[in-house]
Design a protein around this motif. Sequence first.
Motif, mmCIF file in Angstrom:
data_model
loop_
_atom_site.group_PDB
_atom_site.id
_atom_site.type_symbol
_atom_site.label_atom_id
_atom_site.label_comp_id
_atom_site.label_asym_id
_atom_site.label_seq_id
_atom_site.Cartn_x
_atom_site.Cartn_y
_atom_site.Cartn_z
ATOM 1 N N ASP A 1 0.832 -1.208 0.000
ATOM 2 C CA ASP A 1 0.000 0.000 0.000
ATOM 3 C C ASP A 1 0.869 1.261 0.000
ATOM 4 O OD1 ASP A 1 -2.504 -1.330 0.075
ATOM 5 O OD2 ASP A 1 -2.271 -1.675 2.234
ATOM 6 N N ASN A 2 0.305 2.341 -0.557
ATOM 7 C CA ASN A 2 0.957 3.659 -0.547
ATOM 8 C C ASN A 2 2.374 3.617 -1.130
ATOM 9 O OD1 ASN A 2 -1.278 4.889 0.898
ATOM 10 N ND2 ASN A 2 -0.525 3.807 2.709
ATOM 11 N N PHE A 3 2.560 2.813 -2.157
ATOM 12 C CA PHE A 3 3.891 2.684 -2.758
ATOM 13 C C PHE A 3 4.221 3.880 -3.646
ATOM 14 C CE2 PHE A 3 7.091 1.101 -5.717
ATOM 15 C CZ PHE A 3 7.914 0.354 -4.894
ATOM 16 N N PHE A 4 3.218 4.395 -4.362
ATOM 17 C CA PHE A 4 3.470 5.442 -5.350
ATOM 18 C C PHE A 4 2.979 6.806 -4.873
ATOM 19 C CE2 PHE A 4 3.153 1.542 -7.967
ATOM 20 C CZ PHE A 4 4.410 1.577 -8.542
ATOM 21 N N ASP A 5 3.628 7.846 -5.383
ATOM 22 C CA ASP A 5 3.309 9.223 -5.041
ATOM 23 C C ASP A 5 1.910 9.594 -5.552
ATOM 24 O OD1 ASP A 5 4.231 12.068 -4.293
ATOM 25 O OD2 ASP A 5 3.577 12.285 -6.382
#
Length: 245
Positions: A19-23
């Motif tokens: 989760d929340n890996f990319f900007d």
Amino acid sequence: MDYKKLSSEFWQRGYLVVDNFFDPDLMDQLDHNIRQYFGDNPEFWHDEEFLSKSKTEVIPWFPQNPELPDYSAQMANPFDRLETDSRLKQLTTSLLGEEWSPLYSMVMYSGKGTAGQAWHQDCPPDDPEKFNMNRLVYTRDLCSDIGGQTVVMPGSHRKGELPAGEPHKDLEGQVVLSPRKGTLVLLHGHTWHRVLPITGAFRFSTNYRVCPRGTPADITDICVYRNMRYCFASDRVVEERETIS
């Protein structure tokens, strides 16, 4: 980021969710370009035989392929930038080893009321050492109000061929994933998986496919469904499979 731990989890389950890996800003740029490309009512790309037999209603777009007539460098730019993410490269290396190869990126779009994608394996499991890996990127949340969640069978990458049967039937032990904006899902090409029907306006994800060293570049030409094997290179059914309940 504990790459060793993530690698262990991937090889145990056949998939990995980060989760929340990319900007968020980059996700917004991808999302904008995808919506701009498909518009409000895109036409199906595959022929009627594939749509009816595969129970898979998805429209692809290959935004980074300059050989296609709809290629645009401006539209491809955020996809290019995402692919160069050093953390994504390092995580891929931790899972596949050195000298892995990129295959292609593909956006998969499904509209409201469509069936999603039936159970399938992205490539034949005839050789356990030859497989692709999906790196799935989600630019917006998927939830029960929208549908289109990804369903996986944990550990099925070690179980051989997906059993013949009803294309969309629930399987005991399946896990439903509901990725959120910025989530990265890594999926072994032999893992049994499907996408639930779409009840909201639309659903899409972007797949950056790769494969380990020694795997042929055409590894994803043939897809295994519960009722057939289908060759995308020739757009034809190459094997009928008996459907059993």
